[in-house]
Scaffold this motif. Structure first.
Motif, PDB file in Angstrom:
ATOM      1  N   VAL A 135       8.047 -26.573  45.418  1.00 20.10           N
ATOM      2  CA  VAL A 135       7.523 -27.871  45.864  1.00 20.10           C
ATOM      3  C   VAL A 135       8.320 -29.008  45.243  1.00 20.10           C
ATOM      4  O   VAL A 135       8.732 -29.954  45.927  1.00 20.10           O
ATOM      5  CB  VAL A 135       6.028 -27.991  45.507  1.00 20.10           C
ATOM      6  CG1 VAL A 135       5.545 -29.417  45.753  1.00 20.10           C
ATOM      7  CG2 VAL A 135       5.206 -27.004  46.311  1.00 20.10           C
ATOM      8  N   VAL A 136       8.562 -28.908  43.932  1.00 22.71           N
ATOM      9  CA  VAL A 136       9.334 -29.955  43.260  1.00 22.71           C
ATOM     10  C   VAL A 136      10.761 -29.988  43.793  1.00 22.71           C
ATOM     11  O   VAL A 136      11.338 -31.067  44.003  1.00 22.71           O
ATOM     12  CB  VAL A 136       9.333 -29.725  41.728  1.00 22.71           C
ATOM     13  CG1 VAL A 136      10.228 -30.742  41.039  1.00 22.71           C
ATOM     14  CG2 VAL A 136       7.914 -29.826  41.187  1.00 22.71           C
ATOM     15  N   ARG A 137      11.339 -28.838  44.030  1.00 22.54           N
ATOM     16  CA  ARG A 137      12.710 -28.771  44.555  1.00 22.54           C
ATOM     17  C   ARG A 137      12.796 -29.449  45.923  1.00 22.54           C
ATOM     18  O   ARG A 137      13.746 -30.185  46.209  1.00 22.54           O
ATOM     19  CB  ARG A 137      13.162 -27.316  44.665  1.00 22.54           C
ATOM     20  CG  ARG A 137      14.598 -27.156  45.165  1.00 22.54           C
ATOM     21  CD  ARG A 137      14.922 -25.704  45.507  1.00 22.54           C
ATOM     22  NE  ARG A 137      14.846 -24.846  44.338  1.00 22.54           N
ATOM     23  CZ  ARG A 137      13.983 -23.862  44.199  1.00 22.54           C
ATOM     24  NH1 ARG A 137      13.076 -23.638  45.143  1.00 22.54           N
ATOM     25  NH2 ARG A 137      13.981 -23.116  43.123  1.00 22.54           N
ATOM     26  N   SER A 138      11.784 -29.222  46.768  1.00 28.21           N
ATOM     27  CA  SER A 138      11.823 -29.785  48.117  1.00 28.21           C
ATOM     28  C   SER A 138      11.711 -31.303  48.102  1.00 28.21           C
ATOM     29  O   SER A 138      12.277 -31.985  48.956  1.00 28.21           O
ATOM     30  CB  SER A 138      10.698 -29.181  48.961  1.00 28.21           C
ATOM     31  OG  SER A 138       9.433 -29.548  48.442  1.00 28.21           O
ATOM     32  N   PHE A 139      10.986 -31.854  47.109  1.00 25.91           N
ATOM     33  CA  PHE A 139      10.804 -33.308  47.042  1.00 25.91           C
ATOM     34  C   PHE A 139      11.935 -34.004  46.283  1.00 25.91           C
ATOM     35  O   PHE A 139      12.288 -35.143  46.601  1.00 25.91           O
ATOM     36  CB  PHE A 139       9.465 -33.647  46.376  1.00 25.91           C
ATOM     37  CG  PHE A 139       8.285 -33.496  47.284  1.00 25.91           C
ATOM     38  CD1 PHE A 139       8.025 -34.424  48.275  1.00 25.91           C
ATOM     39  CD2 PHE A 139       7.445 -32.411  47.154  1.00 25.91           C
ATOM     40  CE1 PHE A 139       6.942 -34.282  49.113  1.00 25.91           C
ATOM     41  CE2 PHE A 139       6.353 -32.256  47.993  1.00 25.91           C
ATOM     42  CZ  PHE A 139       6.095 -33.191  48.986  1.00 25.91           C
ATOM     43  N   SER A 140      12.492 -33.327  45.283  1.00 26.16           N
ATOM     44  CA  SER A 140      13.462 -34.003  44.417  1.00 26.16           C
ATOM     45  C   SER A 140      14.908 -33.636  44.726  1.00 26.16           C
ATOM     46  O   SER A 140      15.827 -34.382  44.378  1.00 26.16           O
ATOM     47  CB  SER A 140      13.170 -33.671  42.949  1.00 26.16           C
ATOM     48  OG  SER A 140      13.408 -32.292  42.691  1.00 26.16           O
ATOM     49  N   GLY A 141      15.113 -32.462  45.351  1.00 25.85           N
ATOM     50  CA  GLY A 141      16.482 -32.019  45.588  1.00 25.85           C
ATOM     51  C   GLY A 141      17.166 -31.508  44.340  1.00 25.85           C
ATOM     52  O   GLY A 141      18.376 -31.316  44.331  1.00 25.85           O
ATOM     53  N   LEU A 142      16.393 -31.278  43.273  1.00 25.24           N
ATOM     54  CA  LEU A 142      16.959 -30.797  42.019  1.00 25.24           C
ATOM     55  C   LEU A 142      16.783 -29.290  41.914  1.00 25.24           C
ATOM     56  O   LEU A 142      15.769 -28.737  42.351  1.00 25.24           O
ATOM     57  CB  LEU A 142      16.268 -31.472  40.830  1.00 25.24           C
ATOM     58  CG  LEU A 142      16.484 -32.992  40.723  1.00 25.24           C
ATOM     59  CD1 LEU A 142      15.542 -33.569  39.676  1.00 25.24           C
ATOM     60  CD2 LEU A 142      17.927 -33.297  40.359  1.00 25.24           C
ATOM     61  N   GLU A 143      17.773 -28.648  41.348  1.00 25.87           N
ATOM     62  CA  GLU A 143      17.678 -27.205  41.150  1.00 25.87           C
ATOM     63  C   GLU A 143      16.929 -26.928  39.850  1.00 25.87           C
ATOM     64  O   GLU A 143      17.222 -27.511  38.805  1.00 25.87           O
ATOM     65  CB  GLU A 143      19.068 -26.564  41.103  1.00 25.87           C
ATOM     66  CG  GLU A 143      19.033 -25.039  41.055  1.00 25.87           C
ATOM     67  CD  GLU A 143      18.295 -24.427  42.238  1.00 25.87           C
ATOM     68  OE1 GLU A 143      17.762 -23.324  42.082  1.00 25.87           O
ATOM     69  OE2 GLU A 143      18.224 -25.070  43.303  1.00 25.87           O
ATOM     70  N   LEU A 144      15.945 -26.046  39.914  1.00 25.74           N
ATOM     71  CA  LEU A 144      15.085 -25.770  38.780  1.00 25.74           C
ATOM     72  C   LEU A 144      15.321 -24.360  38.254  1.00 25.74           C
ATOM     73  O   LEU A 144      15.633 -23.445  39.020  1.00 25.74           O
ATOM     74  CB  LEU A 144      13.618 -25.937  39.183  1.00 25.74           C
ATOM     75  CG  LEU A 144      13.280 -27.276  39.834  1.00 25.74           C
ATOM     76  CD1 LEU A 144      11.840 -27.266  40.330  1.00 25.74           C
ATOM     77  CD2 LEU A 144      13.504 -28.419  38.862  1.00 25.74           C
ATOM     78  N   GLU A 145      15.148 -24.220  36.954  1.00 27.29           N
ATOM     79  CA  GLU A 145      15.364 -22.918  36.343  1.00 27.29           C
ATOM     80  C   GLU A 145      14.178 -21.995  36.644  1.00 27.29           C
ATOM     81  O   GLU A 145      13.031 -22.423  36.655  1.00 27.29           O
ATOM     82  CB  GLU A 145      15.525 -23.070  34.832  1.00 27.29           C
ATOM     83  CG  GLU A 145      16.769 -23.864  34.451  1.00 27.29           C
ATOM     84  CD  GLU A 145      16.949 -23.983  32.954  1.00 27.29           C
ATOM     85  OE1 GLU A 145      16.054 -23.516  32.217  1.00 27.29           O
ATOM     86  OE2 GLU A 145      17.974 -24.534  32.531  1.00 27.29           O
ATOM     87  N   PRO A 146      14.456 -20.696  36.877  1.00 22.04           N
ATOM     88  CA  PRO A 146      13.360 -19.743  37.131  1.00 22.04           C
ATOM     89  C   PRO A 146      12.534 -19.533  35.874  1.00 22.04           C
ATOM     90  O   PRO A 146      13.020 -19.714  34.757  1.00 22.04           O
ATOM     91  CB  PRO A 146      14.107 -18.469  37.541  1.00 22.04           C
ATOM     92  CG  PRO A 146      15.446 -18.594  36.880  1.00 22.04           C
ATOM     93  CD  PRO A 146      15.780 -20.063  36.900  1.00 22.04           C
ATOM     94  N   GLN A 147      11.277 -19.153  36.061  1.00 23.08           N
ATOM     95  CA  GLN A 147      10.382 -18.954  34.924  1.00 23.08           C
ATOM     96  C   GLN A 147      10.319 -17.503  34.463  1.00 23.08           C
ATOM     97  O   GLN A 147       9.891 -17.224  33.338  1.00 23.08           O
ATOM     98  CB  GLN A 147       8.980 -19.444  35.289  1.00 23.08           C
ATOM     99  CG  GLN A 147       8.937 -20.907  35.664  1.00 23.08           C
ATOM    100  CD  GLN A 147       9.623 -21.786  34.644  1.00 23.08           C
ATOM    101  OE1 GLN A 147       9.333 -21.696  33.457  1.00 23.08           O
ATOM    102  NE2 GLN A 147      10.559 -22.607  35.088  1.00 23.08           N
ATOM    103  N   PHE A 148      10.693 -16.585  35.326  1.00 16.87           N
ATOM    104  CA  PHE A 148      10.747 -15.173  34.970  1.00 16.87           C
ATOM    105  C   PHE A 148      12.085 -14.608  35.408  1.00 16.87           C
ATOM    106  O   PHE A 148      12.673 -15.074  36.381  1.00 16.87           O
ATOM    107  CB  PHE A 148       9.614 -14.377  35.641  1.00 16.87           C
ATOM    108  CG  PHE A 148       8.247 -14.677  35.085  1.00 16.87           C
ATOM    109  CD1 PHE A 148       7.715 -13.931  34.045  1.00 16.87           C
ATOM    110  CD2 PHE A 148       7.478 -15.712  35.613  1.00 16.87           C
ATOM    111  CE1 PHE A 148       6.460 -14.208  33.545  1.00 16.87           C
ATOM    112  CE2 PHE A 148       6.221 -15.991  35.117  1.00 16.87           C
ATOM    113  CZ  PHE A 148       5.711 -15.242  34.077  1.00 16.87           C
ATOM    114  N   ASN A 149      12.546 -13.614  34.697  1.00 14.45           N
ATOM    115  CA  ASN A 149      13.822 -12.987  35.032  1.00 14.45           C
ATOM    116  C   ASN A 149      13.688 -11.473  34.937  1.00 14.45           C
ATOM    117  O   ASN A 149      14.244 -10.831  34.056  1.00 14.45           O
ATOM    118  CB  ASN A 149      14.924 -13.496  34.089  1.00 14.45           C
ATOM    119  CG  ASN A 149      16.298 -12.925  34.446  1.00 14.45           C
ATOM    120  OD1 ASN A 149      16.522 -12.504  35.585  1.00 14.45           O
ATOM    121  ND2 ASN A 149      17.194 -12.883  33.482  1.00 14.45           N
TER     122      ASN A 149
END
Length: 346
Positions: free
Chosen positions: A173-187
Motif C-alpha cells: 500500500v505504501v509503495r503504491s502511494f509513494s513510489g518508494l521501494e521498501l525492504e521486506p520484513q521476512f526473508n
C-alpha cells in the motif's frame, strides 16, 4: 459484534493518526533532544494505552505491535533526530513510517511504477502462502483430532504466514502511494543457517532494525568502553534479547490481559544466550569451521520450533487467544454473509 470491533478499531486509529500529525509538527518546530522528548512522551504513553481499547486478538494484537512497540521506539529515536522518522518528509509518509513495520531502501525509485519492485516470483510466493494460510484455517475444523504438537506446528505456521502477508500488504500500500521501494520484513526464515542468520537477517527484520539503534548500539558503545570492541557485541546482543523479551511480554498482555508469566522473557533469554555463545565461538575460531547448511539449517529451525513449542506457543492457549481468534473468524464469516445478503437484496 464485528461491527463494534471495527468501530473501536477505527476510533483508535483516528487517534493514532491525529497524534502522529502532532508529532510531525513537533519535529518541525521543536529542536531535537530532551525538549522534543518532553513533547513526544505524552504520545508514547497514549500509544501504550490505546491497545487496551481493543479486545480483538487480530486488530488489537496488530495495533499493539504497530504503535506500542514500533511507533514508540521510532518516536524515541525521533526525539534525538535519529532513526527512520524525519519531519522533512511528507505527512502521509511520516505517518506510514511511524506506525507501519516498513523501511525505505537506501535507493528509492526515481518514478512511481505500480509493478516496480514486485517480481512475479514474489507474487507466486505470497499467493502460495495465502493458500497455505487458508488450508491451516480449514484444518482448525479438525483440531480435536490432532496431536498437540501438530496443533503447535499449525499455530507457528499461522503466525508466520499471517504476519508476513499482513506486513507485505502494508508495504505494498505504501509503495503504491509513494513510489518508494521498501525492504521486506521476512526473508524465508525456514532457510536460516544459524541463529545469527535467523534473528539478524530473516525473521521480522523491522523489529531487528528498530532494536539495533535503540538497544544494541548504545549497549555496544558502553560495552566497548568496558571490555573492548572485539567482545562488546556479546553483551550487546544479549541486552537486545532481554528488551525483546520484555516487549513480547507486553504484547501478550495486550492479547490476553493476563499477568506476565516470564516464559516469553525466558524464551528470548535462551535465544539471546545461545546466539551470544554462537557469536563468541565464531570469533574465537575466526570462522575456520563452518558446517554445511544441511546440518545447521535443520538444527536452527528445530531449535526455534522446539523452544517455541515449549515457551512461546503455550502463551496463546493460556490466554485463550486461540479460542477468541477462532470465534472471531466465525463472527467475521457470519458478518460477511449478512453483508452479502443485504447487498443482494438491494
Amino acid at each position: 459484534m464485528v461491527g463494534e470491533k471495527i468501530s473501536s478499531f477505527i476510533q483508535v486509529w483516528l487517534i493514532v493518526v491525529t497524534s502522529l500529525c502532532y508529532c510531525h509538527a513537533i519535529g518541525r518546530t521543536v529542536p531535537k533532544g530532551t525538549t522534543r522528548l518532553a513533547f513526544l512522551l505524552p504520545v508514547v504513553c497514549l500509544f501504550l494505552f490505546l491497545p487496551l481499547k481493543l479486545d480483538s486478538p487480530h486488530l488489537g494484537g496488530l495495533t499493539a505491535f504497530f504503535i506500542a512497540w514500533l511507533a514508540n521506539f521510532k518516536l524515541l529515536l525521533f526525539a534525538l533526530d535519529r532513526g527512520p522518522l524525519n519531519s522533512q518528509v511528507s505527512l502521509p509518509l511520516f505517518i506510514a513510517l511511524a506506525c507501519l513495520p516498513i523501511k525505505i531502501q537506501h535507493t528509492p525509485l526515481s518514478k512511481p511504477h505500480p509493478n516496480k519492485g514486485i517480481s512475479s516470483s514474489s507474487v507466486v510466493n505470497y499467493a502460495v502462502k495465502v493458500v497455505l494460510l487458508g488450508i491451516i484455517l480449514w484444518a482448525y475444523d479438525y483440531i480435536d483430532y490432532m496431536h498437540p504438537y501438530v496443533i503447535k506446528l499449525l499455530y507457528s505456521l499461522h503466525i508466520y504466514f499471517f504476519l508476513e502477508i499482513v506486513l507485505a500488504i502494508g508495504a505494498a500500500v505504501v509503495r503504491s502511494f509513494s513510489g518508494l521501494e521498501l525492504e521486506p520484513q521476512f526473508n524465508e526464515p525456514f532457510l536460516s543457517t544459524s541463529l545469527q542468520d535467523f534473528w539478524g537477517k530473516r525473521w521480522n527484520l523491522m523489529v531487528t532494525g528498530i532494536l539495533r539503534p535503540t538497544v544494541y548500539e548504545p549497549a555496544l558503545r558502553f560495552s566497548s568502553a568496558v571490555i573492548g570492541r572485539k567482545w562488546a557485541p556479546l553483551p550487546s546482543v544479549f541486552s537486545t534479547f532481554v528488551v525483546s523479551g520484555v516487549m513480547h511480554e507486553l504484547m501478550f498482555y495486550y492479547l490476553g490481559r493476563m499477568s506476565p508469566t516470564g516464559e516469553m522473557t525466558l524464551f528470548f533469554l535462551i535465544h539471546g544466550f545461545c546466539l551470544t555463545v554462537e557469536i563468541g565461538l565464531k570469533k574465537a575460531s575466526k570462522g575456520w569451521w563452518q558446517p554445511p547448511w544441511v546440518v545447521t539449517g535443520p538444527l536452527t529451525v528445530g531449535f526455534v520450533l522446539g523452544t517455541g513449542f515449549w515457551l512461546f506457543i503455550p502463551q496463546f492457549t493460556r490466554s485463550k487467544t486461540d479460542v477468541r481468534a477462532f470465534e472471531e473468524y466465525a463472527e467475521l464469516g457470519a458478518w460477511l454473509k449478512e453483508c452479502l445478503g443485504f447487498l443482494m437484496e438491494k
